[in-house]
Design a protein around this motif. Structure first.
Motif, PDB file in Angstrom:
ATOM      1  N   LEU A 200      14.764  30.565  51.165  1.00  0.00           N
ATOM      2  CA  LEU A 200      15.898  31.492  51.184  1.00  0.00           C
ATOM      3  C   LEU A 200      17.130  30.795  51.764  1.00  0.00           C
ATOM      4  O   LEU A 200      18.234  30.858  51.202  1.00  0.00           O
ATOM      5  N   GLU A 201      16.911  30.116  52.888  1.00  0.00           N
ATOM      6  CA  GLU A 201      18.030  29.425  53.549  1.00  0.00           C
ATOM      7  C   GLU A 201      18.638  28.368  52.626  1.00  0.00           C
ATOM      8  O   GLU A 201      19.861  28.279  52.476  1.00  0.00           O
ATOM      9  N   ARG A 202      17.768  27.581  51.977  1.00  0.00           N
ATOM     10  CA  ARG A 202      18.270  26.523  51.085  1.00  0.00           C
ATOM     11  C   ARG A 202      19.011  27.129  49.900  1.00  0.00           C
ATOM     12  O   ARG A 202      20.042  26.610  49.480  1.00  0.00           O
ATOM     13  N   ALA A 203      18.493  28.241  49.371  1.00  0.00           N
ATOM     14  CA  ALA A 203      19.152  28.876  48.220  1.00  0.00           C
ATOM     15  C   ALA A 203      20.535  29.373  48.605  1.00  0.00           C
ATOM     16  O   ALA A 203      21.507  29.176  47.874  1.00  0.00           O
ATOM     17  N   LEU A 204      20.642  30.008  49.773  1.00  0.00           N
ATOM     18  CA  LEU A 204      21.920  30.593  50.168  1.00  0.00           C
ATOM     19  C   LEU A 204      22.968  29.520  50.457  1.00  0.00           C
ATOM     20  O   LEU A 204      24.163  29.758  50.331  1.00  0.00           O
ATOM     21  N   GLU A 205      22.502  28.342  50.873  1.00  0.00           N
ATOM     22  CA  GLU A 205      23.442  27.264  51.175  1.00  0.00           C
ATOM     23  C   GLU A 205      23.738  26.395  49.953  1.00  0.00           C
ATOM     24  O   GLU A 205      24.487  25.428  50.047  1.00  0.00           O
ATOM     25  N   LEU A 206      23.146  26.763  48.813  1.00  0.00           N
ATOM     26  CA  LEU A 206      23.260  25.940  47.620  1.00  0.00           C
ATOM     27  C   LEU A 206      24.590  26.197  46.924  1.00  0.00           C
ATOM     28  O   LEU A 206      24.796  27.235  46.298  1.00  0.00           O
ATOM     29  N   THR A 207      25.517  25.237  47.059  1.00  0.00           N
ATOM     30  CA  THR A 207      26.820  25.352  46.418  1.00  0.00           C
ATOM     31  C   THR A 207      27.169  23.998  45.828  1.00  0.00           C
ATOM     32  O   THR A 207      26.640  22.974  46.253  1.00  0.00           O
ATOM     33  N   GLY A 208      28.052  23.987  44.838  1.00  0.00           N
ATOM     34  CA  GLY A 208      28.528  22.727  44.289  1.00  0.00           C
ATOM     35  C   GLY A 208      28.644  22.768  42.780  1.00  0.00           C
ATOM     36  O   GLY A 208      28.607  23.843  42.175  1.00  0.00           O
ATOM     37  N   GLY A 209      28.732  21.588  42.174  1.00  0.00           N
ATOM     38  CA  GLY A 209      28.895  21.502  40.725  1.00  0.00           C
ATOM     39  C   GLY A 209      27.553  21.595  40.019  1.00  0.00           C
ATOM     40  O   GLY A 209      26.608  22.225  40.502  1.00  0.00           O
ATOM     41  N   ALA A 210      27.474  20.925  38.872  1.00  0.00           N
ATOM     42  CA  ALA A 210      26.262  21.003  38.064  1.00  0.00           C
ATOM     43  C   ALA A 210      25.044  20.506  38.829  1.00  0.00           C
ATOM     44  O   ALA A 210      23.908  20.912  38.538  1.00  0.00           O
ATOM     45  N   ASP A 211      25.268  19.628  39.835  1.00  0.00           N
ATOM     46  CA  ASP A 211      24.138  19.127  40.637  1.00  0.00           C
ATOM     47  C   ASP A 211      23.444  20.259  41.387  1.00  0.00           C
ATOM     48  O   ASP A 211      22.238  20.183  41.668  1.00  0.00           O
ATOM     49  N   ALA A 212      24.190  21.332  41.697  1.00  0.00           N
ATOM     50  CA  ALA A 212      23.571  22.476  42.376  1.00  0.00           C
ATOM     51  C   ALA A 212      22.525  23.132  41.480  1.00  0.00           C
ATOM     52  O   ALA A 212      21.540  23.699  41.971  1.00  0.00           O
ATOM     53  N   LEU A 213      22.736  23.033  40.156  1.00  0.00           N
ATOM     54  CA  LEU A 213      21.757  23.608  39.224  1.00  0.00           C
ATOM     55  C   LEU A 213      20.449  22.813  39.265  1.00  0.00           C
ATOM     56  O   LEU A 213      19.358  23.385  39.176  1.00  0.00           O
ATOM     57  N   ASP A 214      20.575  21.472  39.407  1.00  0.00           N
ATOM     58  CA  ASP A 214      19.365  20.648  39.516  1.00  0.00           C
ATOM     59  C   ASP A 214      18.579  21.030  40.764  1.00  0.00           C
ATOM     60  O   ASP A 214      17.353  21.149  40.739  1.00  0.00           O
ATOM     61  N   GLU A 215      19.313  21.215  41.861  1.00  0.00           N
ATOM     62  CA  GLU A 215      18.660  21.582  43.125  1.00  0.00           C
ATOM     63  C   GLU A 215      18.021  22.970  43.003  1.00  0.00           C
ATOM     64  O   GLU A 215      16.912  23.198  43.499  1.00  0.00           O
ATOM     65  N   ALA A 216      18.720  23.894  42.318  1.00  0.00           N
ATOM     66  CA  ALA A 216      18.175  25.241  42.127  1.00  0.00           C
ATOM     67  C   ALA A 216      16.881  25.179  41.324  1.00  0.00           C
ATOM     68  O   ALA A 216      15.936  25.922  41.600  1.00  0.00           O
ATOM     69  N   ARG A 217      16.838  24.271  40.354  1.00  0.00           N
ATOM     70  CA  ARG A 217      15.618  24.144  39.547  1.00  0.00           C
ATOM     71  C   ARG A 217      14.460  23.685  40.428  1.00  0.00           C
ATOM     72  O   ARG A 217      13.332  24.127  40.280  1.00  0.00           O
ATOM     73  N   ARG A 218      14.765  22.793  41.393  1.00  0.00           N
ATOM     74  CA  ARG A 218      13.707  22.329  42.300  1.00  0.00           C
ATOM     75  C   ARG A 218      13.214  23.475  43.181  1.00  0.00           C
ATOM     76  O   ARG A 218      12.058  23.520  43.571  1.00  0.00           O
ATOM     77  N   LEU A 219      14.128  24.400  43.516  1.00  0.00           N
ATOM     78  CA  LEU A 219      13.766  25.527  44.376  1.00  0.00           C
ATOM     79  C   LEU A 219      13.011  26.618  43.615  1.00  0.00           C
ATOM     80  O   LEU A 219      12.334  27.439  44.217  1.00  0.00           O
TER      81      LEU A 219
END
Lengths: 398, 207
Positions: free
Chosen positions: A207-226
């Protein structure tokens, strides 16, 4: 005396605001959005259908039959009501736009006046990332057209969070508290609620990582990992497709992603977004997908829309690149009497304010007749003296 | 992006600055009218500065944020300046069940309460179903009791302190300093904000 939160707008600012509104309306038109108007007064239940207590707490009054009325607090619910009641036999999708005032009681430090103008576009009857992307493209295009190409649109999705929160196994009450804290963007409270509800360390970290997830297209890669479920994967796939489409239209550099973005309005169902000017604190525009709202008026229809706050756009232009000034009005001493010449100027595209021939000290640019010659004075005090033809030439008349 | 941060003037300033210096030693305090990343702002106003984007970041007590509800994003509990917002009444009149219970001030038609936090105090009495007449004060609340302006106070006490000569009737809020960010800065300076947040988290865990 005027009521708290209301304000008068004087000529210079009014002209600037009108120019912004005209530009926005023109860009909506360029995408095929037809303008609609709805009454300032709606039945209270229409606005309450939007389900936001803050907005339901608008200005109320009662008609002769004791029916509760409200000054509209926003435009999306009225447009949904209009579509459901008047446009059912029209071909889908519907593309509707508006430029209109809404009214809300003022709150201290809320950064909002009691009456505000929104320019908005609603795309009804079209699901999917293509419609979401169109909405984002219209927004980016419109903000660039008014002179704010550096504005950024933060984009998130409720679909991701619904799955994320569902996976935490909270009670309905805790989940409601959590969503409220998310809408308030009170992340320490989100963590406290999750901690108090006995959510696992892993769940809280996600939850914490998701809420802090901001940025460009790289944020989508990180979201996919989550992403830990098919639904979360699908939500990320959706945003990736939206990003591709916005990129193809040439606006992906305006887009950023923010997985902490969850608006308070309970009618949003999918993508949500907010646009910000550089250095601005409050959003220039908000919007998102609201697939459940039109159905509240008995016409289940997927929909996505945006609303641009015209006053905030004006403020951002003043704080940043500057506001485009409309062409000045020519003060014509003698124009009241010589209506033929005044009309000729207006036909040639010059805005003319007519004064008596005896008027002096008029605001520049000004035109007067002096001993048979026309005397044209610009705001920079440049004086042209000559014939009528010389005046037309100097004014660059069409 | 050059981020600037509002720190609360007063008791919260030094602890907040000390924590910030551990993660951003090069952030200097703005001299009057001069350059510098750190700006001292009245704790009641930090939210307004950050909400408008005039300063991208801020540190403010939770009770002030809860009172003014600025439209910012609240990122982190810095666990500094612990304090409580309490309803307190003079011992002479405090009774079980609170100041509105039978006897003492309850004999009055309404309870007069001096407060620094009128919104939170008002919400407390509404939820409690009590009728209270709120007197909003900008300065210390104790004189309101001494001078008979109010029967009770809703105000801030540091840590677990109890106001002199008073009994705490109710705890409204536990407060500490919070890191806040302008919603626009979260978009335009997402990398810098995320890095600062991460560094502050690490510093707090190390402490």
């Amino acid at each position: 005396v005027i009521p708290d939160g209301m304000r008068d707008v004087l000529p210079v600012e009014a002209a600037e605001l009108r120019a912004i509104e005209a530009t926005l309306a023109g860009r909506f038109r360029a995408y095929g959005y037809d303008e609609v108007r709805t009454p300032a007064l709606e039945c209270a239940e229409t606005l309450e259908a939007a389900g936001d207590p803050a907005r339901a707490a608008g200005y109320r009054l009662y008609d002769d039959h004791g029916r509760a009325l409200m000054l509209r607090t926003e435009m999306t619910a009225p447009v949904a009501r209009l579509a459901a009641s008047r446009l059912r036999d029209h071909r889908l999708p519907l593309r509707l736009s508006y430029v209109a005032e809404s009214f809300r009681p003022v709150a201290s430090q809320g950064g909002q006046t009691g009456e505000f103008v929104q320019a908005g576009a609603e795309l009804l009857g079209l699901p999917g990332p293509e419609a979401d992307a169109e909405c984002l493209v219209v927004l980016c295009d419109a903000l660039a057209a008014v002179g704010l190409p550096d504005a950024r649109v933060a984009t998130g999705t409720l679909a991701f969070h619904r799955e994320l929160v569902a996976a935490l196994g909270l009670s309905d009450e805790d989940a409601a508290d959590l969503y409220e804290a998310l809408a308030d963007r009170d992340y320490p409270l989100v963590e406290a609620i999750a901690g108090g509800a006995g959510v696992s360390d892993e769940g809280r970290r996600s939850l914490e990582r998701a809420l802090e997830l901001t940025g460009g297209a790289d944020a989508l890669d990180e979201a996919r990992r989550l992403a830990s479920s098919d639904g979360m994967e699908a939500a990320v796939d959706h945003l990736v497709r939206v990003h591709e489409l916005v990129d193809d239209a040439g606006y992906s550099d305006r887009l950023s992603f923010d997985f902490g973005l969850l608006p308070a309005l309970d009618y949003y169902t999918g993508i949500v977004f907010e646009a910000y000017a550089p250095g601005g604190g409050l959003p220039l525009a908000t919007g998102g997908r609201y697939d459940d709202l039109v159905g509240r008026f008995d016409w289940p229809l997927p929909a996505v829309g945006l609303a641009i706050d015209v006053d905030r756009v004006h403020q951002a232009l003043e704080d940043g690149p500057g506001v485009a000034r409309p062409a000045p009005v020519l003060s014509f001493a003698g124009g009241l009497e010589d209506t033929e010449r005044a009309a000729e100027l207006r036909r040639a595209g010059v805005a003319v304010a007519a004064y008596a021939a005896t008027a002096r000290d008029l605001p520049a640019p000004s035109l007067r007749l002096d001993e048979g010659d026309y005397v044209l004075e610009t705001p920079a005090k440049t004086v042209t003296r000559g014939s009528w033809r010389d005046v037309l030439k100097a004014l660059g008349a069409r | 992006v050059n981020l600037r941060i509002a720190l609360p003037a007063g008791d919260g300033f030094e602890p907040a600055l000390s924590l910030l210096r551990r993660v951003r030693p090069d952030w200097t305090r703005a001299s009057e009218g001069g350059e510098g990343a750190v700006v001292a702002i009245d704790e009641r106003d930090v939210g307004a500065f950050v909400a408008a984007g005039a300063l991208a970041l801020g540190v403010a007590p939770k009770d002030r944020l809860a009172e003014s509800r600025p439209r910012v994003a609240e990122l982190l509990d810095l666990r500094l300046l612990p304090r409580r917002l309490v309803l307190a009444a003079p011992l002479a009149v405090a009774k079980p069940g609170g100041p509105a219970a039978a006897g003492g001030p309850a004999a009055r038609r309404r309870l007069r309460v001096a407060t620094s936090h009128p919104r939170l105090a008002g919400e407390y009495f509404t939820v409690a179903g009590e009728r209270a007449e709120l007197v909003t004060l900008a300065g210390p609340l104790a004189p309101a009791l001494d001078a008979g302006l109010a029967d009770a106070v809703v105000g801030i006490v540091p840590g677990d302190d109890v106001p002199d000569g008073c009994k705490v009737e109710a705890l409204l809020l536990e407060s500490s300093l919070r890191l806040i960010v302008a919603r626009g800065a979260r978009v335009h300076a997402s990398g810098e904000v995320a890095a600062l947040l991460s560094d502050l988290r690490t510093a707090l865990e190390d402490a």
